[in-house]
Design an enzyme around this catalytic site. Sequence first.
Site, PDB file in Angstrom:
ATOM      1  N   HIS A 133      15.147  42.463 133.981  1.00  0.00           N
ATOM      2  CA  HIS A 133      16.494  41.922 134.173  1.00  0.00           C
ATOM      3  C   HIS A 133      17.563  42.872 133.654  1.00  0.00           C
ATOM      4  O   HIS A 133      18.320  42.535 132.747  1.00  0.00           O
ATOM      5  CB  HIS A 133      16.627  40.549 133.505  1.00  0.00           C
ATOM      6  N   HIS A 172      17.862  34.430 123.355  1.00  0.00           N
ATOM      7  CA  HIS A 172      17.201  35.274 124.377  1.00  0.00           C
ATOM      8  C   HIS A 172      15.841  34.644 124.649  1.00  0.00           C
ATOM      9  O   HIS A 172      15.753  33.502 125.067  1.00  0.00           O
ATOM     10  CB  HIS A 172      17.153  36.711 123.833  1.00  0.00           C
ATOM     11  N   LYS A 199      24.093  24.171 121.009  1.00  0.00           N
ATOM     12  CA  LYS A 199      23.587  24.800 122.230  1.00  0.00           C
ATOM     13  C   LYS A 199      22.336  24.041 122.685  1.00  0.00           C
ATOM     14  O   LYS A 199      21.452  23.748 121.880  1.00  0.00           O
ATOM     15  CB  LYS A 199      23.214  26.253 121.966  1.00  0.00           C
ATOM     16  N   ILE A 200      22.247  23.761 123.958  1.00  0.00           N
ATOM     17  CA  ILE A 200      21.022  23.164 124.503  1.00  0.00           C
ATOM     18  C   ILE A 200      20.179  24.308 125.055  1.00  0.00           C
ATOM     19  O   ILE A 200      20.599  25.021 125.977  1.00  0.00           O
ATOM     20  CB  ILE A 200      21.347  22.139 125.611  1.00  0.00           C
ATOM     21  N   MET A 201      19.029  24.497 124.454  1.00  0.00           N
ATOM     22  CA  MET A 201      18.186  25.639 124.821  1.00  0.00           C
ATOM     23  C   MET A 201      17.743  25.517 126.293  1.00  0.00           C
ATOM     24  O   MET A 201      17.449  24.419 126.767  1.00  0.00           O
ATOM     25  CB  MET A 201      16.948  25.731 123.918  1.00  0.00           C
ATOM     26  N   GLY A 202      17.717  26.658 126.972  1.00  0.00           N
ATOM     27  CA  GLY A 202      17.315  26.636 128.379  1.00  0.00           C
ATOM     28  C   GLY A 202      18.493  26.447 129.328  1.00  0.00           C
ATOM     29  O   GLY A 202      18.290  26.352 130.542  1.00  0.00           O
ATOM     30  N   HIS A 243      23.760  31.151 130.840  1.00  0.00           N
ATOM     31  CA  HIS A 243      23.273  32.526 130.992  1.00  0.00           C
ATOM     32  C   HIS A 243      24.466  33.457 131.100  1.00  0.00           C
ATOM     33  O   HIS A 243      25.483  33.086 131.681  1.00  0.00           O
ATOM     34  CB  HIS A 243      22.390  32.653 132.246  1.00  0.00           C
ATOM     35  N   ASP A 274      14.138  29.912 131.253  1.00  0.00           N
ATOM     36  CA  ASP A 274      13.371  29.379 130.126  1.00  0.00           C
ATOM     37  C   ASP A 274      13.261  27.856 130.177  1.00  0.00           C
ATOM     38  O   ASP A 274      12.326  27.282 129.617  1.00  0.00           O
ATOM     39  CB  ASP A 274      13.990  29.817 128.798  1.00  0.00           C
ATOM     40  N   ARG A 306       7.904  41.292 130.411  1.00  0.00           N
ATOM     41  CA  ARG A 306       9.088  42.147 130.275  1.00  0.00           C
ATOM     42  C   ARG A 306       8.713  43.568 129.841  1.00  0.00           C
ATOM     43  O   ARG A 306       9.474  44.519 130.063  1.00  0.00           O
ATOM     44  CB  ARG A 306      10.079  41.485 129.294  1.00  0.00           C
TER      45      ARG A 306
END
Length: 350
Positions: A170, A205, A238-241, A244, A292, A317
């Site tokens: 990415h 991340h 923050k709500i994970m996932g 971006h 994610d 990655r």
Amino acid sequence: MVDLAPKGLEGVYVDTTEIATTDKTGNLVYRGYRVIDLADKTSFEDIAYLVVYGSIPDADKSRAFSSFLRENAQISEESGKIAGIMKGRPVIDVLRTVVSSLKPEGVNTDALLSIAAKFPEIIHSAANSSPAGSKLPEAYPDRFYYLLTGKEDRNKARLLEKILIMYMEHEFNASTFALRVTASTMADPVCAFTTALATLKGPLHGGANSAVLKFLLGIKNRDEVKRYVDSALEKKEKIMGFGHRVYKDKDPRAQYIKKILLENFRDNPAVQNAVYMEEYIWNKKALAANVDFYGALYMHLLGIDEKFYLPIFAAARAFGWVAHYSEQMSNNKLIRPLAHYVGKMDLTLR
Ligand code: ACO
């Protein structure tokens, strides 16, 4: 006042790359091909070859590349011992430490690839006392699935392959950029991979994927989805996932994984809650689900333990990191920006 780059270098192009980008339709592209097309039509190993060397391999090159990854997969006794000493620590920490202990074998592509090839066995040794054994499945995704679960399952390995492809590359994401900074000092690949692994761990991340599973499985129905989201947003958590830096509308990788989830596990309550959560958060805050979010649930439904999610991301990655290390070195200039000093001046010691 000097002109500062935007905070977090948001929206700043700092160099060119030929490896990956997002096209006008919002699709992620590896070396000119849309990732979702690649994932439908070709294998993880061929796509890794494409990312590293810039073209799809012919049958001979494909076989040779696959053999190279297999031949370089085995870890040394010393690596096994280091993993053993760290037993019980997060798998990503063991992976980072074992990678950092590898002997640098040069700066050519083979040397870089031989590090990436070892990730699955290092990850296995971080969680198992017994060695991986020598009779492992031939193809990388099948071997990796076996090392993660102790089971040979062609169908699930094919599904694991899809997320490995989504995670592979990415452009200048945080871990890759960090790797390029290290590479730009002409530090060896082992140092650069270690930097990248350390950066990937952060919850903003790669660390987001296992954090997602922790809350998603605790949510039982749509009312609980709403309660969870309302409370998090109210507290400005923050709500994970979600969210971006690049994909403000839709993350194509998340949509691809969601499509497979719905094809294979449509009636699963967690899948239904996840789809509802995506819709609810989008309507409420215009935040898109990232790879994610669906990736965590996807790996869970493939029978993979949560401790492996971030290491799986890292293993995929790693092939992007190989390509970026090579690209940086092909036209290197030390990456060293400036900081505008706003601290005290002209103090004198008494
Ligand atoms: N939950 C709640 N609010 C969010 C979220 C989130 N997950 N993500 C962004 N926001 C909000 C911010 O609070 C901010 O709101 P405000 O304008 O009202 O202050 C706004 O959206 C912009 O967010 P930033 O954090 O400034 O956006 P940035 O581009 O810097 O961050 C990031 C992107 C770090 C991914 C962020 O969305 C986030 O923290 N997400 C959660 C962690 C996560 O899922 N990471 C995985 C990323 S994908 C990957 O690495 C493969």
